[in-house]
Scaffold this motif. Structure first.
Motif: not given
Length: 474
Positions: A133, A139-140, A143, A165, A182, A185-187, A192-194
């Motif tokens: 991303w 963050g978060p 996206v 992305r 990739s 990170g996690r959504t 929301r991306l963390h």
């Protein structure tokens, strides 16, 4: 062995450089001239006095008895051959061979005749080094729905707290802080991306001009074009490269006793040199423009030599003083300058090197197959290397595993295979034999008197042993 490029600070326009000047840049040394007086050629660097072709009054017996006296020591013969293309009879540089632009797919193995200069910044825009991303600010992040792919137009700028992305090689959106990989990170359920680890400013972004800026010199004149050089040139925007042209060679196969097909019969033998020499010359960097079978015909030989426009004419057999050995008389007839008339090496003693014209040479190989190989590596390889503006390979040595008998007075070249840190001599190494060289990795240079087991000897690599079949025959 693979030729190495030599960096240089000298800059020159491609139109002003020829093979002579490119080679001077490669080797970082001055050219050596030659002078010629009646009957002898003086090599200024070595002081060697090389006899000219014998006159018609000399008998075959006289020629034979004088052969060893007039022969050139093996190391000196190679040195003369390497310098021959850089010295004309008048002492001025040999005929100027203009650099030529060639497509990338035809440039492998040639030498750059102009510096490879960056035509643009590399990369030419900020790009993502990873899939992940592009994020802006801490963050978060929210996206965006659409992603950024490689090869697409510049994406919309990001606002703080926003992510998108992105694929490897894609353009970085303006105001991007970093690229989050990739796997880092996690959504969440709200989309929301963390970040799973700390994100640093500029992380995994390849900034414009990271590798080079427009106008930077990427590679100097004299660089050998390898697959990696082709890749760099393509990345830098080149469609063609300005290179030293490949030397052109013509092969003249002599001998009435040679068959081109079937089994030997009725005093006739199969021609081994006709099939062997063209690919070997290509492996040494030449473009073979013709292979002609002339038999033992003096007039046909004279016509073929005088009509050839090759840089190098290679003849097989006919270099001794027998009744159908027409090479020496033909060279004398056309006024050629004999630079090497026999070499103190076994096999291959009656090899020769002559200058036919200011920018044209002839290498006369003995008719025996392994002797011809010896002549190729002694005289043709150094001359072709000079014409192609390649530097001399660095010599290397390995110890012999077994004792080798030598000639009392001459250098001997024997086929060897490389096993670990030693060279193993092969049998079947007589002048007429190819069985040994067909299995060999190199030729060992055996000094007069022979060599004991464990003694270190210089090795001459066979081109395909170090570069591979697919590389050396391009």
């Amino acid at each position: 062995m693979t030729a190495r490029s030599t960096p240089t600070g000298a800059q020159a326009d491609a139109e002003d450089l020829d093979v002579e000047e490119v080679l001077a840049l490669v080797n970082d040394r001055r050219d050596t001239g030659r002078t010629r007086d009646t009957g002898r050629t003086s090599d200024r660097a070595s002081g060697e006095q090389v006899p000219q072709p014998p006159g018609p009054a000399q008998s075959a017996a006289s020629l034979k008895s004088d052969a060893h006296h007039r022969a050139t020591p093996w190391p000196q013969a190679r040195d003369i051959a390497a310098r021959a293309a850089r010295a004309a009879r008048s002492g001025t540089p040999a005929g100027r061979r203009a650099p030529a632009p060639v497509p990338l797919d035809a440039a492998l193995g040639l030498t750059l005749a102009a510096p490879l200069t960056a035509l643009t910044d590399l990369p030419s825009f900020d790009t993502s080094a990873m899939d992940g991303w592009a994020v802006a600010g801490p963050g978060p992040w929210d996206v965006r729905d659409e992603g950024v792919l490689a090869g697409h137009a510049e994406p919309q700028p990001l606002s703080d707290g926003e992510a998108v992305r992105i694929a490897t090689g894609a353009r970085i959106p303006p105001d991007t802080t970093a690229v989050l990989r990739s796997e880092h990170g996690r959504t969440d359920t709200q989309g929301r991306l963390h970040a799973l680890r700390e994100t640093k400013h500029g992380q995994d972004i390849r900034p414009r001009g990271q590798e080079c800026r427009n106008g930077d010199q990427l590679l100097p004149v004299g660089t050998l074009v390898t697959p990696a050089v082709l890749g760099l040139a393509a990345a830098a925007g080149y469609d063609t490269l300005t290179v030293v042209p490949r030397p052109r060679a013509e092969v003249l196969v002599l001998g009435d006793e040679l068959l081109t097909a079937g089994l030997p019969r009725e005093g006739l033998i199969r021609d081994a040199l006709g099939p062997m020499l063209p690919p070997w010359l290509r492996a040494l960097g030449a473009e073979v423009i013709a292979v002609r079978r002339l038999g033992d015909d003096a007039e046909a030989l004279h016509k073929a030599i005088t009509a050839s426009d090759a840089d190098l004419v290679v003849t097989t057999g006919g270099t001794a003083a027998g009744p159908v050995d027409h090479v020496h008389p033909t060279l004398q007839r056309i006024g050629a300058e004999l630079l090497v008339n026999g070499v103190k090496v076994r096999p291959g003693h009656p090899m020769l090197l002559a200058r036919i014209k200011e920018n044209q040479h002839l290498v006369g190989l003995p008719g025996n197959p392994l002797a011809a190989v010896s002549g190729l590596l002694t005289l043709a390889e150094p001359l072709l290397r000079t014409l192609a503006a390649h530097p001399a390979p660095e010599p290397y040595v390995l110890p012999l595993r077994d004792e080798v008998h030598g000639h009392p007075y001459d250098t001997r070249l024997i086929p060897v295979v490389l096993r670990g840190d030693s060279a193993v001599p092969l049998h079947y190494n007589g002048p007429a034999m190819l069985r040994g060289i067909a299995a060999a990795d190199a030729l060992a240079v055996v000094p007069p008197g022979g060599a004991r087991a464990g003694q270190e000897l210089e090795l001459l690599d066979l081109p395909w042993a170090s570069a591979g079949i697919g590389v050396c025959f391009t």
